[in-house]
Design a protein around this motif. Structure first.
Motif, PDB file in Angstrom:
ATOM      1  N   LEU A 551      22.178  43.595  53.495  1.00  0.00           N
ATOM      2  CA  LEU A 551      23.448  43.087  52.978  1.00  0.00           C
ATOM      3  C   LEU A 551      23.572  41.608  53.317  1.00  0.00           C
ATOM      4  N   VAL A 552      23.950  40.799  52.343  1.00  0.00           N
ATOM      5  CA  VAL A 552      24.104  39.356  52.536  1.00  0.00           C
ATOM      6  C   VAL A 552      25.467  38.954  51.987  1.00  0.00           C
ATOM      7  N   ALA A 553      26.218  38.161  52.761  1.00  0.00           N
ATOM      8  CA  ALA A 553      27.564  37.748  52.358  1.00  0.00           C
ATOM      9  C   ALA A 553      27.684  36.236  52.402  1.00  0.00           C
ATOM     10  N   GLY A 554      28.570  35.722  51.550  1.00  0.00           N
ATOM     11  CA  GLY A 554      28.848  34.286  51.514  1.00  0.00           C
ATOM     12  C   GLY A 554      29.902  33.993  50.478  1.00  0.00           C
ATOM     13  N   PHE A 555      29.680  32.963  49.654  1.00  0.00           N
ATOM     14  CA  PHE A 555      30.630  32.657  48.596  1.00  0.00           C
ATOM     15  C   PHE A 555      29.886  32.289  47.325  1.00  0.00           C
ATOM     16  N   ALA A 556      30.591  32.444  46.209  1.00  0.00           N
ATOM     17  CA  ALA A 556      30.072  32.066  44.895  1.00  0.00           C
ATOM     18  C   ALA A 556      31.138  31.234  44.197  1.00  0.00           C
ATOM     19  N   THR A 557      30.726  30.105  43.615  1.00  0.00           N
ATOM     20  CA  THR A 557      31.651  29.214  42.922  1.00  0.00           C
ATOM     21  C   THR A 557      31.767  29.626  41.463  1.00  0.00           C
ATOM     22  N   ASP A 563      36.594  26.743  42.200  1.00  0.00           N
ATOM     23  CA  ASP A 563      37.148  27.953  42.785  1.00  0.00           C
ATOM     24  C   ASP A 563      35.994  28.803  43.313  1.00  0.00           C
ATOM     25  N   SER A 564      36.119  29.299  44.556  1.00  0.00           N
ATOM     26  CA  SER A 564      35.059  30.130  45.121  1.00  0.00           C
ATOM     27  C   SER A 564      35.646  31.453  45.597  1.00  0.00           C
ATOM     28  N   ASP A 565      34.814  32.503  45.558  1.00  0.00           N
ATOM     29  CA  ASP A 565      35.225  33.852  45.940  1.00  0.00           C
ATOM     30  C   ASP A 565      34.241  34.424  46.953  1.00  0.00           C
ATOM     31  N   PHE A 566      34.706  35.456  47.687  1.00  0.00           N
ATOM     32  CA  PHE A 566      33.789  36.214  48.529  1.00  0.00           C
ATOM     33  C   PHE A 566      32.635  36.725  47.655  1.00  0.00           C
ATOM     34  N   ALA A 567      31.430  36.691  48.189  1.00  0.00           N
ATOM     35  CA  ALA A 567      30.265  37.223  47.481  1.00  0.00           C
ATOM     36  C   ALA A 567      29.495  38.119  48.439  1.00  0.00           C
ATOM     37  N   LEU A 568      29.136  39.328  47.961  1.00  0.00           N
ATOM     38  CA  LEU A 568      28.403  40.298  48.754  1.00  0.00           C
ATOM     39  C   LEU A 568      27.263  40.843  47.891  1.00  0.00           C
ATOM     40  N   VAL A 569      26.030  40.789  48.425  1.00  0.00           N
ATOM     41  CA  VAL A 569      24.847  41.209  47.671  1.00  0.00           C
ATOM     42  C   VAL A 569      24.063  42.196  48.531  1.00  0.00           C
ATOM     43  N   ARG A 570      23.569  43.268  47.890  1.00  0.00           N
ATOM     44  CA  ARG A 570      22.715  44.205  48.623  1.00  0.00           C
ATOM     45  C   ARG A 570      21.328  44.241  47.984  1.00  0.00           C
ATOM     46  N   TYR A 571      20.317  44.155  48.845  1.00  0.00           N
ATOM     47  CA  TYR A 571      18.930  44.136  48.418  1.00  0.00           C
ATOM     48  C   TYR A 571      18.207  45.373  48.952  1.00  0.00           C
ATOM     49  N   VAL A 587      28.605  41.892  44.291  1.00  0.00           N
ATOM     50  CA  VAL A 587      30.056  42.076  44.285  1.00  0.00           C
ATOM     51  C   VAL A 587      30.710  40.736  44.601  1.00  0.00           C
ATOM     52  N   THR A 588      31.690  40.318  43.799  1.00  0.00           N
ATOM     53  CA  THR A 588      32.493  39.135  44.124  1.00  0.00           C
ATOM     54  C   THR A 588      33.951  39.556  44.198  1.00  0.00           C
ATOM     55  N   THR A 589      34.694  38.931  45.130  1.00  0.00           N
ATOM     56  CA  THR A 589      36.090  39.300  45.355  1.00  0.00           C
ATOM     57  C   THR A 589      36.940  38.047  45.457  1.00  0.00           C
ATOM     58  N   ASP A 590      37.955  37.965  44.603  1.00  0.00           N
ATOM     59  CA  ASP A 590      38.920  36.862  44.640  1.00  0.00           C
ATOM     60  C   ASP A 590      40.093  37.292  45.516  1.00  0.00           C
ATOM     61  N   LEU A 591      40.289  36.600  46.642  1.00  0.00           N
ATOM     62  CA  LEU A 591      41.393  36.925  47.540  1.00  0.00           C
ATOM     63  C   LEU A 591      42.693  36.247  47.121  1.00  0.00           C
ATOM     64  N   GLY A 592      42.625  35.426  46.052  1.00  0.00           N
ATOM     65  CA  GLY A 592      43.845  34.825  45.532  1.00  0.00           C
ATOM     66  C   GLY A 592      44.019  33.365  45.845  1.00  0.00           C
ATOM     67  N   THR A 593      43.070  32.762  46.555  1.00  0.00           N
ATOM     68  CA  THR A 593      43.159  31.335  46.836  1.00  0.00           C
ATOM     69  C   THR A 593      42.016  30.617  46.134  1.00  0.00           C
ATOM     70  N   ARG A 594      42.046  29.301  46.155  1.00  0.00           N
ATOM     71  CA  ARG A 594      41.019  28.531  45.464  1.00  0.00           C
ATOM     72  C   ARG A 594      39.695  28.551  46.211  1.00  0.00           C
ATOM     73  N   SER A 595      39.745  28.694  47.532  1.00  0.00           N
ATOM     74  CA  SER A 595      38.501  28.635  48.313  1.00  0.00           C
ATOM     75  C   SER A 595      38.409  29.846  49.227  1.00  0.00           C
ATOM     76  N   ASP A 596      37.801  30.925  48.720  1.00  0.00           N
ATOM     77  CA  ASP A 596      37.525  32.127  49.506  1.00  0.00           C
ATOM     78  C   ASP A 596      36.054  32.088  49.927  1.00  0.00           C
ATOM     79  N   GLY A 613      36.306  35.909  56.726  1.00  0.00           N
ATOM     80  CA  GLY A 613      36.080  34.508  56.389  1.00  0.00           C
ATOM     81  C   GLY A 613      37.387  33.784  56.160  1.00  0.00           C
ATOM     82  N   SER A 614      37.375  32.856  55.224  1.00  0.00           N
ATOM     83  CA  SER A 614      38.539  32.029  54.955  1.00  0.00           C
ATOM     84  C   SER A 614      39.071  32.313  53.573  1.00  0.00           C
ATOM     85  N   ALA A 615      40.399  32.326  53.475  1.00  0.00           N
ATOM     86  CA  ALA A 615      41.100  32.387  52.201  1.00  0.00           C
ATOM     87  C   ALA A 615      42.015  31.178  52.184  1.00  0.00           C
ATOM     88  N   GLY A 616      41.527  30.084  51.601  1.00  0.00           N
ATOM     89  CA  GLY A 616      42.252  28.823  51.718  1.00  0.00           C
ATOM     90  C   GLY A 616      42.265  28.385  53.160  1.00  0.00           C
TER      91      GLY A 616
END
Length: 797
Positions: A551-557, A563-571, A587-596, A613-616
């Motif tokens: 499992l790898v997590a980070g962000f995707a623009t 605008d960036s969202d949580f990003a989760l990838v499974r290999y 999987v990408t998840t928008d927490l509702g802010t511009r920079s997740d 992580g961070s939501a704004g």
């Protein structure tokens, strides 16, 4: 914000002859010159993040005046343009002047304004701004001639303005050297509208005392996309290294940029009477543009010497070293260096003349054990005798309470990788090997990097090449931010790569065998890259499931680029995307802010996945089921945001034995500085009010800003947090241990807190792990001279 309010250059040549008699008939002379140069650089402990600058100039002689504006060859973007200046006087007459444009001759000129962006600097971090504005006037014509350059101090109001920043006194960060710009990337060859790059002329002249010829690289006929070209010098009758400094650099034009680039070739003045000498300047390796006809030019150096006087007396510069026990000490004096391996006397190579300035400092501190050396009587002028009273005193760094003194030198180890090394993660192999993962930057390129140390802190030379592994993922900026151990003792490291382009960073992952060699059964030669949305993606955290899936997590623009969202990838274990997870493994998840931005990852015993992580400017938390869907039993539809005030940041996450979720990071504390932050949530995602104050613990480690970067929980339920704390040596690596209720553990170090200095400069704690004996191993990086090194410490349980 910086405002340049006044620049004025003037040159007058009242001599009758158009061609100065001291110039050969075959050479066009430029004996009169006025130049104004501007440079603004902003940099933090991790290097420069803003760099603009250039020059405006006026040169020639009666009847032959040249004026212009150009950008410095290594600057990131243009600053001055020729259109911003008024040129007065006849270019074929006896005088000319150049001045910052005035809309109304009776009013002051309109200031040139510049904004330094701080988006890449974290709130609370120390940074420095170096602004220089200089005027230079040279007149080799003599007789009835005159030249002047006038500027106004940019610190005089309203020249320099800052908002929301706190001055911290004299600079405590060493300015990194300027580096050539990276080459433009265009895999399909020159762009049809990329334009033509070439030199501004086929011949240039410079007086030996003038120092630098005004050699310009131009871009014409199109400006679509970024372009670059290599510029290099070659010797003719002028000898490289003696008559001029050999120069090889790269100039780059961004999309839409046609500002000429000024390539400065330092001319070395001597006292030899000699005829005119020449060297060549040539262009090569054009990227994304055509190479014009003026791809080479001759530079003629005009001599201005009289027969030299007798050589001055020569003296040596040196002194003594005491207290040295480590190795690798290097002293420098205005660019000259001398390595010192033992106590006793030292001397710099070469000799110095009477009156010459010397400034001796420590370039690289000793290692094995780490020491801090200071210089006494290190500055002055040679005064008719050898300098021998420079004293270098080396001392061991104080060992704070709690460090395991059997590890490395006094509980600490630093490892130079050559260049800038950033240790970001640490893992312990089953055999006790300590692997640190991060990046190494040399020049303009960075790669994934690993080191391995034995349990006693000795670098394991059987790992990689002498204990160090580097991996190029194909980009200029490949950086690893986290790592995990696999069931076979191998390592998987994750981060980002710009192999697809600097604006299109992707998840980057490398799988290594236990000995540090890439695992060829994984991806392509051990490397996997994943593009999520075609914009900027970055992996910050990795964890391995019991079944071997990664499992790898980070962000995707997003496609908008803002605008960036949580990003989760499974290999799967072989590096292929797990198609049973999310959508095609992603999987990408928008927490509702511009920079997740997901910065940490944990896997629950039931297979559910927690991201923090961070939501704004707030803490963002999300939990997913094993198939990648948001867990509806957690908080509000699987996600929650926690606002604690100002600039709340979550960097690490860990799970308690009771199913609680502990997040570590930083936030503004009672003294309006950043403090360590711990937040504990219950299994349902609500704040655990039995922890700290309503679920929150803030810890002020000292008088300045403190930043927590990660955490772990030991078998007794105690929480160990790693980060950095403000100290008299800028920053120290810091550990804090808490009891399960959030109170500091008085049985650890000094009342629960440990801070450690490595080389008397900035130290950064980035990750923490527990070894087989319960020892606490923290990893990060430390500043040592112009470079940074991987850093490790071990604390007693």
């Amino acid at each position: 914000r910086i405002s340049i309010s006044s620049v004025f250059l003037e040159a007058i040549d009242a001599n009758g002859a158009l061609q100065p008699p001291e110039c050969p008939d075959t050479v066009s002379c430029t004996p009169i010159r006025a130049v104004a140069r501007f440079r603004a650089r902003a940099f933090g402990a991790a290097g420069a993040f803003f760099d603009v600058g250039g020059a405006v100039y006026l040169e020639g002689n009666k009847g032959h005046w040249a004026v212009g504006a150009a950008t410095a060859s290594d600057a990131r973007s243009p600053f001055w343009k020729a259109a911003q200046f008024d040129v007065e006087g006849s270019r074929t007459g006896s005088e000319a002047s150049l001045e910052l444009h005035r809309d109304d001759p009776l009013e002051d000129p309109e200031p040139v304004k510049l904004t330094v962006p701080l988006a890449s600097i974290r709130t609370g971090e120390l940074f420095a701004l170096h602004v220089s504005l200089e005027g230079e006037a040279i007149d080799d014509r003599g007789r009835e001639s005159y030249t002047s350059a006038f500027i106004r101090d940019p610190q005089i109001a309203p020249g320099l303005r800052a908002r929301g920043l706190e001055p911290r006194g004299a600079p405590r960060l060493k300015e990194p050297p300027a580096r050539p710009r990276p080459a433009a990337r265009c895999p399909r060859g020159p762009r049809p509208r990329g334009g033509t790059v070439q030199l501004s002329g086929r011949a240039f002249t410079v007086g030996e005392a003038s120092g630098i010829p005004m050699v310009l690289v131009t871009r014409t006929g199109g400006s679509r996309g970024a372009t670059s070209v290599t510029v290099r010098t070659g010797g003719g009758s002028a000898r490289s290294g003696r008559d001029f400094k050999p120069t090889r650099t790269r100039v780059r034009f961004e999309s839409g940029d046609t500002s000429p680039r000024l390539v400065e070739i330092p001319i070395r003045e001597d006292l030899i009477v000699e005829p005119p000498e020449d060297l060549t300047v040539s262009l090569a390796h054009p990227r994304c543009a055509r190479l014009g006809a003026r791809r080479s030019a001759a530079v003629t150096i005009l001599d201005d010497d009289q027969p030299p006087p007798p050589p001055p007396a020569a003296f040596t510069i040196g002194g003594t070293v005491d207290g040295l026990h480590g190795s690798g000490l290097v002293l420098s004096n205005l660019g000259a260096e001398v390595p010192v391996s033992a106590n006793g006397s030292f001397a710099f190579p070469g000799t110095a003349s009477d009156g010459q300035t010397y400034e001796v400092e420590v370039k690289t501190q000793p290692h094995s054990p780490d020491q801090v050396c200071t210089v006494e009587h290190g500055t002055g002028h040679v005064s008719g005798a050898n300098v021998s009273d420079i004293a270098v005193h080396c001392a061991a760094i104080a060992t704070p309470s709690g460090l395991d003194v059997t590890f490395g030198g006094g509980g600490r180890v630093s490892t130079a990788l050559g260049g800038i090394g950033h240790g970001e993660a640490v893992v312990i192999q089953p055999n006790g090997g300590i692997v640190t993962a991060g990046s190494r930057e040399i020049g303009i390129a960075s790669d994934f990097a690993l080191t391995r140390h034995d349990p006693d802190g000795t670098l394991d030379t059987s790992f990689g090449t002498n204990g160090i592994v580097t991996t190029d993922l194909g980009g200029v900026g490949d950086q690893a931010f986290d790592a995990a151990i696999l069931s076979d003792g191998g390592i998987v490291a994750v981060g980002r790569t710009d192999a697809a382009g600097v604006q299109r960073t992707d998840f980057g992952m490398v799988r290594y065998k236990p000995d540090g060699s890439p695992n060829s059964a994984f991806g392509t030669s051990g490397i996997v890259t994943t593009d999520i949305r075609g914009q900027g993606d970055q992996a910050n955290a990795v964890a391995v499931q019991p079944d071997g899936k990664i499992l790898v997590a980070g962000f995707a623009t997003s496609a908008s680029g803002i605008d960036s969202d949580f990003a989760l990838v499974r290999y799967n274990a072989d590096g292929t995307l797990d198609q049973s997870f999310g959508t095609g493994g992603i999987v990408t998840t928008d927490l509702g802010t511009r920079s997740d931005d997901a910065r940490a990852l944990a896997i629950q015993p039931d297979g559910k996945i927690v991201l923090a992580g961070s939501a704004g400017e707030d803490i963002g938390l999300a939990r997913y089921t094993p198939n990648g869907s948001l867990d509806p039993t957690f908080a509000s539809s699987g996600r929650t945001i926690t606002d604690l005030g100002f600039e709340d940041v979550a960097n690490g996450v860990a799970l308690t034995s009771a199913g609680g979720i502990v997040v570590a990071g930083y936030t503004i504390g009672a003294k309006l500085n950043n403090d360590f932050l711990l937040v504990r949530y219950g299994p349902d995602g609500d704040l655990d009010t039995g922890f700290g104050t309503l679920g929150v613990v803030k810890t002020d480690l000292g008088s300045g800003d403190d930043f927590a970067e990660d955490l772990t929980i030991d078998a007794a339920g105690r929480i160990v947090v790693v980060g950095r704390a403000t100290s008299p040596t800028i920053l120290d690596m810091a550990l804090a241990r808490y009891s399960s209720d959030g109170t500091l553990d008085p049985g650890f170090a000094s009342n629960g807190i440990l801070t450690a200095d490595f080389h008397g400069a900035g130290d950064f704690g980035q990750d923490v792990a527990l070894d087989g004996a319960g020892g606490i191993v923290a990893a990060g990086y430390t500043a040592d001279g112009p470079d940074t090194e991987f850093a490790l410490l071990r604390a007693n349980p």
